[in-house]
Design an enzyme around this catalytic site. Sequence first.
Site, short mmCIF file in Angstrom:
data_model
loop_
_atom_site.label_atom_id
_atom_site.label_comp_id
_atom_site.label_asym_id
_atom_site.label_seq_id
_atom_site.Cartn_x
_atom_site.Cartn_y
_atom_site.Cartn_z
CD GLU A 125 -3.64 7.71 5.46
OE1 GLU A 125 -4.46 7.08 5.73
OE2 GLU A 125 -2.41 7.25 5.65
CD GLU A 130 -2.68 1.24 2.41
OE1 GLU A 130 -3.12 0.10 3.03
OE2 GLU A 130 -3.07 2.33 3.17
#
Length: 252
Positions: free
Chosen positions: A133, A128
């Site tokens: 974020e 990932e």
Amino acid sequence: MTPLLTTLLWHDEFDQPVGTGPDPRKWVHDLGDNGWGNKELQTYTNARENSEVVDDPAASGGRALVLRAVRTPAGGYTSARLKTHGTYAATHGRIEARLKLPQGQGIWPAFWMLGENINEVPWPACGEIDIMELVGHLPGTLYGTLHGPGYSGAHGLTQSLVLPDGAVFAEAYHVFAVDWRPGRIDWLLDGQVYRSLTPADLPAGAPWVFDHARFFLLLNLAVGGAWPGYPDATTQLPQEYRVDYVRVYRLD
């Protein structure tokens, strides 16, 4: 050295008619309310209330895709999560998006990538790459993270960047990107590298799973979760996560 971005491999400018949803030839809606492994609260839908193209003079083409988190009459939350799984996957290149982010306690937008083989090689072995974020109670702080076998979840390789002078990401669009090459991933904000990782940075014995795999793209706006915490009396809804464009370039 800044790479030359001469070959555009894939893109979405979100220039379809106002009021329409994401292009189904490019994006698939993830649907449901299962907490997504993070104890999130929202139900992801394919309703236009949660994802639609809007006029936006601040967007480069005058339109943007909005992912919108909404409080329901019953006190729950709906939002949207989009992926290119089954429509597009990349192996190396610059993967970038021009984004204007939401803010507020319990609000959690992300722009990220997962290994295309996730159904056969479960997370975190599939890998990932979290390009962007933000946890909404820290509206001026960007996080970039790498997850893989032996370095996932709370042990993911994370670095943050704080905007200067108290600025927050909800005030204006910014360009979030990774330059992904064999044996190296660089994270960029507005064209400037702020962190780099290579296999030498992994925990001892942990494998680098990013050199020969294909990764699909995701955009989502979560509400609540173990990391960002949960909405409180200060949280204003709806919140909008605006996407001007998403582009993938070959690194020349």
